[in-house]
Design an enzyme around this catalytic site. Structure first.
Site, PDB file in Angstrom:
ATOM      1  N   LYS A  17       0.849  -1.210   0.000  1.00 27.87           N
ATOM      2  CA  LYS A  17       0.000   0.000   0.000  1.00 27.87           C
ATOM      3  C   LYS A  17       0.872   1.243   0.000  1.00 27.87           C
ATOM      4  O   LYS A  17       0.593   2.212  -0.699  1.00 27.87           O
ATOM      5  CB  LYS A  17      -0.869   0.064   1.267  1.00 27.87           C
ATOM      6  CG  LYS A  17      -2.042  -0.860   1.282  1.00 27.87           C
ATOM      7  CD  LYS A  17      -3.040  -0.457   2.349  1.00 27.87           C
ATOM      8  CE  LYS A  17      -2.489  -0.430   3.759  1.00 27.87           C
ATOM      9  NZ  LYS A  17      -2.187  -1.723   4.357  1.00 27.87           N
ATOM     10  N   CYS A 381      25.926   4.726  13.066  1.00 30.31           N
ATOM     11  CA  CYS A 381      25.414   4.873  14.428  1.00 30.31           C
ATOM     12  C   CYS A 381      26.052   3.841  15.363  1.00 30.31           C
ATOM     13  O   CYS A 381      27.202   3.996  15.732  1.00 30.31           O
ATOM     14  CB  CYS A 381      23.891   4.806  14.419  1.00 30.31           C
ATOM     15  SG  CYS A 381      23.174   5.657  15.829  1.00 30.31           S
ATOM     16  N   HIS A 515      22.186   8.738  10.665  1.00 26.40           N
ATOM     17  CA  HIS A 515      21.697   7.749   9.695  1.00 26.40           C
ATOM     18  C   HIS A 515      21.594   8.378   8.302  1.00 26.40           C
ATOM     19  O   HIS A 515      20.521   8.864   7.921  1.00 26.40           O
ATOM     20  CB  HIS A 515      20.323   7.224  10.129  1.00 26.40           C
ATOM     21  CG  HIS A 515      20.395   6.345  11.329  1.00 26.40           C
ATOM     22  ND1 HIS A 515      20.614   4.987  11.238  1.00 26.40           N
ATOM     23  CD2 HIS A 515      20.324   6.628  12.644  1.00 26.40           C
ATOM     24  CE1 HIS A 515      20.662   4.465  12.455  1.00 26.40           C
ATOM     25  NE2 HIS A 515      20.483   5.443  13.324  1.00 26.40           N
ATOM     26  N   GLU A 517      21.319   7.022   5.535  1.00 26.62           N
ATOM     27  CA  GLU A 517      20.388   6.294   4.652  1.00 26.62           C
ATOM     28  C   GLU A 517      19.002   6.929   4.635  1.00 26.62           C
ATOM     29  O   GLU A 517      18.261   6.791   3.670  1.00 26.62           O
ATOM     30  CB  GLU A 517      20.315   4.806   5.054  1.00 26.62           C
ATOM     31  CG  GLU A 517      19.600   4.476   6.366  1.00 26.62           C
ATOM     32  CD  GLU A 517      20.495   4.561   7.604  1.00 26.62           C
ATOM     33  OE1 GLU A 517      21.528   5.276   7.550  1.00 26.62           O
ATOM     34  OE2 GLU A 517      20.154   3.934   8.624  1.00 26.62           O
TER      35      GLU A 517
END
Ligand code: GLN
Length: 543
Positions: A17, A381, A515, A517
């Site tokens: 979804k 991290c 982070h 990413e």
């Protein structure tokens, strides 16, 4: 005035979804419309921050420090619109605010009920800050029929009645399973799911059918007839090789044009521009080479636990024209076994974020292997924290060096921060602070050291990256670590918190406290990942 598109799911969860919503958002942007995407999660946790990633997948952190569902990552990557704390809500958060109002006496004299109090709070959340967008796409987590999701379905049902006519659209996503024994695709689960939806007062305008093979017209006609949805609005969504093919796949099956017809916006002569989506599809299907990256982690059973990481590596590969082949390695395997057995053939090693002691020794062993054998290594991290522990133990000879996250040690090279600055504000924590929502969260600025590797990677002096952690590299060990070849190449503006470390005599050894990413996007890959993949390519050419 915004138009509202509600995306619901049926039959089973995990049908995509979030990806469908993100893809539709991207398609509408191709017409020049502005979009915002939101997710309503029916579970009772206040946010996903304290949930195990193996159960629920990655926690996606926004710039403003909200810990949210990983679907917000898809939204950002597909639409390039940064999400905020106003874009993800859970039943837990709604009940928390209603109950605290009740305790304050705000409802004095009244009975507090699901309808209208909970449904009103949901509607307020959906409508909040939507004046400035053309479309709000709002996904409801879980599947129709879930008990805890009922107030959410009731709220969107009411909204359709209350908002301007023709300003709401219901899109329902279901599964069309293939039954091998019968050699047939089955439409019955979709029929049942739509029946469930209509029984709570929601008639879908569009049905998206997820299927692992082409869907014959016959099946679509059957669903159209039984579910009361015109044939052209039964949209097939057949599995594709790459998620960045999804927008064009849905476009080819008519999704965007049907949506615009429903809103009476189809004949305003806007020429959509899908060039970038065509291009990314092409690039994704024409890689020249492959590199092997090993992720040494502990939540590897569920790929969704590292969703953004996987995507960021892919983006780094796209721009370098290489396919990134990710090996997922359970860090516990490296605890008692020589890393060479597992890491011999890899072109680069990535140690992702993580919490707790389990698997940490394996990560330290992998980092040592990368450091000594000059294999490109990115520590994110917890990965950076473990890199500092490894270097302190093995280069500084501090045998007790560790993080106080799980050891009481006299050499706390990674330690709990009890106070730090966020802009002008001082944030304060201690061991007794609640666990939920209290980490160093969201975007923080940091200053890069001129002449360092990361300075040349970012090509700027100040960066802003998203954080999610409680512990920090202990600044008291800075001098000692520097003497052993560590460069503190990025620091918080007040100079107290190390944000990036790198190694002097190593081709590519970088640890980042944040982070990266979370900010990588397919059309704007993160510089750290571009450079990391490049280092892996160079390494692969050496062997
Ligand atoms: N557990 C570590 C901390 O809280 C690292 C967290 C992470 O990797 N996101 O500081």
């Amino acid at each position: 005035m915004a138009r509202f598109i509600f995306i619901t799911g049926g039959v089973v969860s995990s049908l995509g979804k979030g990806l469908s919503a993100a893809s539709l958002g991207a398609l509408l942007q191709s017409y020049g419309y502005s979009v915002k995407l939101r997710k309503l999660d029916p579970y009772l946790n206040v946010d996903p921050g304290t949930m195990n990633p193996i159960q629920h997948g990655e926690v996606f952190v926004t710039d403003d420090g909200a810990e949210t569902d990983l679907d917000l990552g898809h939204y950002e990557r597909f639409t390039d619109v940064s999400a905020s704390k106003f874009d993800n809500i859970t039943s837990g958060k709604i009940y928390q605010s209603i109950i605290s109002k009740e305790r304050k006496g705000d409802y004095l004299g009244g009975t507090v009920q699901v309808i209208p109090h909970v449904t009103d709070a949901i509607k307020d959340f959906i409508l909040n800050l939507t004046d400035d967008v053309d479309f709000l796409l709002c996904e409801i987590g879980g599947t129709v029929g879930d008990i805890e999701a009922l107030p959410f379905f009731e709220a969107i049902r009411q909204l359709k009645n209350e908002l301007e006519p023709d300003s709401c659209l219901f899109m329902h996503l279901t599964l069309l399973p293939f039954i091998a024994a019968a050699g047939e695709l089955k439409t019955k689960p979709t029929q049942h799911s739509v029946k469930e939806l209509t029984s709570i007062g929601i008639q879908p305008d569009i049905i998206i059918l997820r299927c692992d093979r082409d869907i014959p017209e016959e099946e679509r006609k059957k669903i159209s007839s039984f579910c009361n949805v015109p044939f052209s609005r039964i949209i097939p969504a057949v599995d594709v090789g790459n998620i960045y093919d999804v927008p064009m796949h849905l476009h080819q099956n008519g999704l965007d044009s049907e949506v615009l017809k429903i809103f009476h916006m189809h004949d305003n002569e806007i020429q959509p521009n899908f060039r970038k989506w065509d291009q990314i599809s092409k690039n994704s299907n024409s890689f020249e080479d492959t590199v092997n990256i090993t992720i040494v982690g502990k939540y590897i059973q569920l790929k969704d636990a590292y969703k953004s990481l996987d995507e960021a590596l892919y983006h780094g590969g796209l721009i370098n024209k290489v396919k990134v082949n990710v090996e997922w390695l359970d860090s516990e395997l490296l605890e008692n076994s020589d890393p060479i057995n597992y890491l011999n053939k890899t072109d680069a090693i990535l140690i992702p974020g993580g919490f707790g002691k389990r698997g940490s020794i394996g990560k330290i062993n992998a980092i040592r292997f990368a450091r000594e054998r000059k294999i490109p290594m990115l520590g994110i991290c917890f990965g950076m924290q473990m890199a500092v522990v490894e270097i302190a133990q093995n280069l500084l000879d501090l045998k007790d060096a560790n993080t106080t996250e799980f050891v009481q040690t006299k050499e706390p090279v990674v330690d709990l921060m009890t106070e730090w600055k966020k802009g002008q504000l001082t944030e304060v924590r201690d061991e007794n602070t609640n666990l939920g929502g209290t980490m160093r969260l969201g975007a923080y600025d940091a200053v890069l050291k001129k002449g360092s590797k990361v300075h040349s990677i970012y090509q700027k002096n100040v960066i802003s990256e998203r954080h999610r952690h409680r512990w920090e590299v202990n600044i008291k060990y800075k001098d000692a670590l520097e003497n052993s070849g560590v460069i503190f190449s990025d620091m918080s503006p007040d100079g107290n918190l190390p944000e990036i470390i790198e190694l002097k005599d190593h081709p590519w050894f970088i640890g980042v406290q944040f982070h990266p990413e979370l900010k990588s996007r397919p059309f704007d890959p993160h510089p750290i990942f571009i450079s990391f993949i490049l280092a892996a390519i160079e390494k692969s050419r050496l062997v």
